[in-house]
Design an enzyme around this catalytic site. Structure first.
Site, PDB file in Angstrom:
ATOM      1  N   ARG A  35       0.821  -1.219   0.000  1.00 26.20           N
ATOM      2  CA  ARG A  35       0.000   0.000   0.000  1.00 26.20           C
ATOM      3  C   ARG A  35       0.852   1.265   0.000  1.00 26.20           C
ATOM      4  NH1 ARG A  35      -4.673  -2.316   3.997  1.00 26.20           N
ATOM      5  NH2 ARG A  35      -6.005  -3.051   2.318  1.00 26.20           N
ATOM      6  N   LYS A 198     -19.594 -17.253  -0.674  1.00 26.24           N
ATOM      7  CA  LYS A 198     -21.064 -17.255  -0.645  1.00 26.24           C
ATOM      8  C   LYS A 198     -21.737 -16.511  -1.790  1.00 26.24           C
ATOM      9  CE  LYS A 198     -21.533 -17.758   4.292  1.00 26.24           C
ATOM     10  NZ  LYS A 198     -21.998 -17.143   5.523  1.00 26.24           N
ATOM     11  N   GLY A 354     -12.154  -9.093  -3.290  1.00 27.89           N
ATOM     12  CA  GLY A 354     -12.297 -10.486  -2.842  1.00 27.89           C
ATOM     13  C   GLY A 354     -10.938 -11.122  -2.697  1.00 27.89           C
ATOM     14  N   GLY A 377     -13.327  -4.116  -0.383  1.00 27.32           N
ATOM     15  CA  GLY A 377     -14.735  -3.722  -0.266  1.00 27.32           C
ATOM     16  C   GLY A 377     -15.087  -2.602  -1.226  1.00 27.32           C
TER      17      GLY A 377
HETATM   18  P1  AMP Z   1     -14.518 -14.023  -0.867  1.00 23.10           P
HETATM   19  O1  AMP Z   1     -13.955 -13.120   0.186  1.00 23.10           O
HETATM   20  O2  AMP Z   1     -15.979 -13.942  -1.031  1.00 23.10           O
HETATM   21  O3  AMP Z   1     -13.768 -13.911  -2.155  1.00 23.10           O
HETATM   22  O4  AMP Z   1     -14.328 -15.524  -0.297  1.00 23.10           O
HETATM   23  C1  AMP Z   1     -13.073 -16.064  -0.131  1.00 23.10           C
HETATM   24  C2  AMP Z   1     -13.140 -17.292   0.717  1.00 23.10           C
HETATM   25  O5  AMP Z   1     -13.935 -18.294   0.107  1.00 23.10           O
HETATM   26  C3  AMP Z   1     -11.768 -17.902   0.891  1.00 23.10           C
HETATM   27  O6  AMP Z   1     -11.385 -17.804   2.223  1.00 23.10           O
HETATM   28  C4  AMP Z   1     -11.938 -19.332   0.449  1.00 23.10           C
HETATM   29  O7  AMP Z   1     -11.284 -20.274   1.314  1.00 23.10           O
HETATM   30  C5  AMP Z   1     -13.434 -19.539   0.522  1.00 23.10           C
HETATM   31  N1  AMP Z   1     -13.867 -20.639  -0.360  1.00 23.10           N
HETATM   32  C6  AMP Z   1     -13.567 -20.825  -1.648  1.00 23.10           C
HETATM   33  N2  AMP Z   1     -14.080 -21.969  -2.099  1.00 23.10           N
HETATM   34  C7  AMP Z   1     -14.733 -22.552  -1.076  1.00 23.10           C
HETATM   35  C8  AMP Z   1     -15.471 -23.764  -0.922  1.00 23.10           C
HETATM   36  N3  AMP Z   1     -15.612 -24.614  -1.943  1.00 23.10           N
HETATM   37  N4  AMP Z   1     -16.008 -24.040   0.280  1.00 23.10           N
HETATM   38  C9  AMP Z   1     -15.848 -23.172   1.320  1.00 23.10           C
HETATM   39  N5  AMP Z   1     -15.163 -22.013   1.237  1.00 23.10           N
HETATM   40  C10 AMP Z   1     -14.626 -21.704   0.051  1.00 23.10           C
END
Ligand code: AMP
Length: 396
Positions: A35, A198, A354, A377
């Site tokens: 950063r 999710k 993400g 974010g």
């Molecule tokens: P995000 O911040 O929404 O991009 O989510 C990232 C998180 O999703 C990471 O910590 C991953 O470990 C988790 N993730 C990715 N694939 C899976 C999965 N198949 N089951 C559970 N968690 C997952």
């Protein structure tokens, strides 16, 4: 609004909101200075064209008032090293002492103010606090994309005290340009890769992207809610039952809009959430009871990477599996490598909003894509089409 490239900084004091919220270890040493590096081009532009720089930032989440572990004094020497300039530090951001320090600043020098969040007025967007901060500069530059989605004193409210002398720094400019290169000027075929945990946290972005892109690859935990919505058996995989209808609607909308949705056809399933778990590759629609999908399988890797390599514009938000655990990183790694390959062949690639950012860093590929966003974010909200207060305040 002014433009940083055209502005004459000679004898001007530029008050720059940067995002120096860097991770520190227990000995209060910086463990990742990305950063700070990201703000250097803006700082150097001012210094090298005859001006001086007053930097303001937050660090961590101090609860109430000053706390040594959140002091920006710990980063002074790194800022000096990376900018090749003299860096003065003042232990407050609005005191008379602090204002005197900026008044006495010579051209070519930097003054770093103490952590803005030692005052609760910062996050409250307090107008008087903003007025005090504004005393430090003749011109205001916002270069903190990571906090652009917050209407804080230093990121948004302060701009009203610089009605015309305000502008974006190079970092924010690049973030805005990168999103435009995908959403408004993107060359087809455009592919969005949306992964992560999710559906619920990604649904707005998926709906928004549907208006713009040719292909959407759904990966990560989200894929299993889609698989279940299509009648599949998902074992113990992460599924949001409340979002099954939403997933069905997304699939119907995609069909109507002629957007191709790729749900990984096979899955690496595990019998528990650990590196030592037993693994098997199975159809994403037929995961045995007691097993959970934690990565995409080999067939899916091929389907996804073929699509990515054929794309001219790529947006990647969220990993394809639990890449933090070595046993389940392969899918995310292969996706990252195909994004790099497409970029080398002329595609524009934006990785942002993400954990895909953490993934490209983990595989040392961050310099091989077109742009890696610095704002998690903020990037997510910007891609969702929301107006970011930090951007609106500058544009006016
Ligand atoms: P995000 O911040 O929404 O991009 O989510 C990232 C998180 O999703 C990471 O910590 C991953 O470990 C988790 N993730 C990715 N694939 C899976 C999965 N198949 N089951 C559970 N968690 C997952």
């Amino acid at each position: 609004m002014q433009n940083i490239n055209d502005y004459n900084f000679n004898n001007k004091k530029a008050l720059i909101r940067v995002d120096f919220n860097v991770p520190l270890n227990e000995s209060l040493q910086i463990t990742d200075d990305t950063r700070i590096r990201a703000a250097v081009p803006t700082i150097k532009k001012v210094l090298e064209t005859g001006g001086s720089v007053v930097l303001m930032s937050h660090l961590g989440r101090p609860k109430s008032g000053p706390q040594d572990k959140f002091s920006l004094k710990h980063i002074v020497s790194r800022v000096a090293e990376l900018t090749d300039a003299k860096v003065n530090f003042v232990d407050d951001c609005i005191s008379d002492n602090a204002v005197a320090a900026s008044k006495n600043l010579n051209n070519g020098e930097i003054l770093l103010l103490e952590n803005l969040r030692f005052y609760k007025h910062e996050t409250a967007g307090d107008q008087n606090f903003s007025r005090q901060l504004a005393k430090h500069g003749d011109v205001y530059i916002n270069d903190a994309f990571g906090t652009a989605h917050r209407a804080h004193a230093s990121t948004a409210i302060i701009a009203e005290f610089f009605p015309s002398e305000k502008m974006f720094g190079y970092l924010i400019e690049k973030e805005i340009e990168s999103v435009a290169k995908v959403l408004t000027e993107g060359k087809n075929p455009i592919t969005a890769i949306v992964g992560g945990a999710k559906v619920s946290s990604k649904i707005i972005i998926i709906e928004k992207l549907m208006e713009k892109v040719d292909n959407i690859i759904i990966g990560g935990g989200m894929a299993y809610t889609f698989a279940k919505a299509m009648g599949g058996k998902t074992g113990n995989s992460l599924v949001e039952d409340d979002f099954i209808d939403t997933a069905k609607e997304v699939l119907a909308q995609a069909k109507a809009k002629n957007v191709s949705i790729i749900i990984p056809s096979d899955t690496v399933a595990a019998d528990n959430f650990s590196n030592e778990a037993n693994k098997q590759t199975c159809s994403t629609n037929d995961i045995p009871d007691g097993w959970m999908g934690l990565d995409i399988g080999e067939k899916a890797i091929k389907e996804c990477t073929d699509c990515i390599k054929n794309s001219k514009t790529i947006l990647w938000n969220g990993p394809m599996g639990v890449f933090e655990i070595e046993s389940f990183q392969e899918g995310t790694k292969q996706i990252a490598l195909s994004v790099v390959e497409a970029t080398e062949n002329g595609a524009f690639s934006l990785v942002g909003g993400g954990d895909s950012v953490a993934a490209v860093n983990k595989f040392n590929l961050a310099t091989k894509v077109s742009h890696v966003s610095t704002g998690g974010g903020a990037m997510l909200e910007y891609l969702e089409g929301k107006e970011l207060p930090g951007i609106k305040a500058i544009i006016g």
